[in-house]
Design an enzyme around this catalytic site. Structure first.
Site, mmCIF file in Angstrom:
data_model
loop_
_atom_site.group_PDB
_atom_site.id
_atom_site.type_symbol
_atom_site.label_atom_id
_atom_site.label_comp_id
_atom_site.label_asym_id
_atom_site.label_seq_id
_atom_site.Cartn_x
_atom_site.Cartn_y
_atom_site.Cartn_z
ATOM 1 N N PRO A 99 -18.390 -9.901 -3.021
ATOM 2 C CA PRO A 99 -17.699 -9.191 -1.936
ATOM 3 C C PRO A 99 -16.196 -9.397 -2.026
ATOM 4 C CG PRO A 99 -19.591 -10.403 -1.103
ATOM 5 C CD PRO A 99 -19.403 -10.837 -2.528
ATOM 6 N N CYS A 100 -15.452 -8.389 -1.605
ATOM 7 C CA CYS A 100 -14.000 -8.453 -1.703
ATOM 8 C C CYS A 100 -13.430 -9.637 -0.943
ATOM 9 C CB CYS A 100 -13.387 -7.151 -1.186
ATOM 10 S SG CYS A 100 -11.616 -6.993 -1.442
#
Length: 499
Positions: free
Chosen positions: A109-110
């Site tokens: 995930p970012c």
């Protein structure tokens, strides 16, 4: 430790060059879009880690053993709480974590890549300082620990392009610098899925790192299809690339397709052979009772199907016969007439105008043209015809597919709302089905999704398009198979063995 790493990586490379398959561990695998691409390229899917239970179940069903639903493959795992050693033990490996994997892939995930400082990133030893307590950094720290524990020959990281400008910070540049400290040569670039045969304009950031043992810089695939990017994408790229220095030796120029290449795959080529679904505006209960696993036949008498549709039906290991499943759609009867009147490419502001016109027509037919807009009867009729969303706040909420062009980007939000992808066929008056969304993401028809409709849409939107993953993995595998000169490594290995 450097000598140990060199020895482990050299022995892995030797095994590959003697014909062994590249063994892959994927972290945050989702349902397995990137894995499917890697499998098609010829890599071995040895293990994965996925936190979402339904995505983990989908992965196990498609890539695990026959008893996958009850196996260790189907078990959801948190990468923070799972070590590489624990994983190989649970899966019954007879090798250590450092011996078990040649390729480490991740779609973290970012949030995992928040700015935490170069000197801090390089530390995976667990010093007590502020960065260690930052929850945004924990996923990335654990990813670095997996690199340390598995000593892969190659690393693939996929993320959104905005990671290039994460709060004014170029995170991929920092990641590449960090990996260099661990004995890798790393590069990053943006790849558009439509350039690689996916019927979807989807920009993604890829980082590829190769162990120094291979003595070569990472390469990226050349486009196979041509597309003039729609308006907006070039501007988004400029914003993302704002903090990419011209002098960066880690940034690989974004591949540009040759105009003479075959055109990008359009929506009609992608889904035109799938079943016509029209029961919903006659009897919505028919579709509401349909299960995700229920099958429908492909369209008959439509002539030759496209090359893309043929691939989706015949993908090795995921081929279907004359039926496919996943033909579930979201149902909001209020909007069926609006879908019918929308033209390809129309967005929500246009849809709202259509709805307002339908309201006027309905009132006229009922002899209520002069009815007060404050009356309850007017408000009740309006609610049945006009969507409540403000066009100024939701300009991109709806969009009708253009049959001759690739789709817009599919997102995980499709688990809640599929109006971003309205079917181009006005007669069907609906948004895309689960199977159509899977096709637009390049999942073959034999790929099965666990859970209910919403979970399936979410898994599809979260995935790396398999054909894009295939392009990246095929290029990587070609580099792993090269017969490179390794005199310095061989000297170090010889000294290590003699010690």
């Amino acid at each position: 430790m450097a000598s140990d790493s060199n020895l482990i990586r050299y022995e892995k490379l030797t095994r590959l060059q003697r014909g062994g398959k590249a063994r892959t561990l994927e972290i945050c695998s989702g349902a397995g879009g990137l894995s499917l691409g890697m499998l098609k390229a010829g890599l071995d899917l040895s293990a994965h880690i996925e936190f979402d239970p339904e995505a983990a179940e989908s992965y196990a069903h498609n890539f695990g053993e026959a008893e996958a639903y009850n196996s260790a493959w189907a078990r959801p795992r948190d990468m923070i709480e799972t070590t590489a050693a624990e994983l190989v033990s649970e899966l019954g490996f007879t090798t250590t974590a450092a011996e078990s994997f040649d390729v480490l892939a991740a779609g973290l995930p970012c949030q995992a890549f928040a700015r935490i400082g170069r000197s801090k990133l390089r530390s995976v030893s667990g010093e007590e300082d502020a960065f260690q307590k930052d929850p945004r950094a924990s996923l990335y720290r654990h990813f670095l620990q997996f690199v340390e524990d598995t000593q892969p020959l190659a690393i693939i990281i996929e993320n959104v392009p905005d990671i290039l400008n994460f709060g004014g910070h170029n995170v991929p540049e920092e990641i590449c610098q960090t990996l260099e400290q661990s004995g890798y040569r790393a590069r990053y670039t943006i790849l558009n899925a439509a350039y690689f045969g996916v019927p979807q304009v989807r920009e993604r950031l890829f980082i590829v790192a190769l162990a120094d043992t291979l003595n070569q810089a990472p390469e990226f695939p050349a486009p196979t299809h041509f597309l003039n990017l729609p308006k907006g994408y070039e501007g988004s790229r400029r914003v993302a690339l704002k903090h990419v220095s011209n002098s960066s030796r880690h940034f690989h120029p974004i591949p540009v397709p040759n105009p003479e290449l075959p055109p990008a795959v359009g929506a009609r080529e992608a889904i035109g052979d799938l079943p016509v679904i029209m029961e919903h505006f006659k009897d919505p209960a028919v579709i509401r009772r349909r299960k995700l696993s229920a099958t429908l036949p492909y369209q008959a008498n439509i002539g030759a199907i496209s090359d893309y549709a043929h691939l989706m039906q015949t993908w090795n290991g995921f081929a279907t016969s004359d039926h496919s499943n996943g033909h579930l759609v979201r149902l909001t009867p209020r909007d069926f007439p609006i879908f019918n009147r929308m033209k390809v490419g129309d967005d929500y502001p246009v849809a709202r105008q259509i709805a307002e016109k339908l309201l006027v027509e309905t009132l006229a037919e009922a002899g209520l043209t002069g009815i007060s807009e404050d009356s309850q009867r007017y408000l009740d009729i309006r609610a049945k015809i006009v969507p409540p969303y403000d066009p100024a706040k939701f300009p991109n909420k709806w969009w009708k597919l253009d049959p001759d062009k690739p789709s817009r980007t599919l997102t995980a939000h499709m688990g809640k709302d599929t109006y971003s992808h309205i079917h181009y066929d006005s007669k069907q008056r609906r948004t895309v089905s689960v199977r159509e969304a899977a096709r637009l993401q390049s999942f073959p028809d034999g790929f099965q999704f666990a859970g209910a409709m919403n979970a399936a849409f979410r898994q599809i939107g979260n995935a790396v398009p398999p054909l894009l993953g295939y392009a990246v993995a095929r290029t990587l595998l070609a580099q792993l198979g090269r017969d490179v000169s390794k005199p310095e490594v061989e000297k170090k290995v010889a000294r290590r063995r003699a010690a």
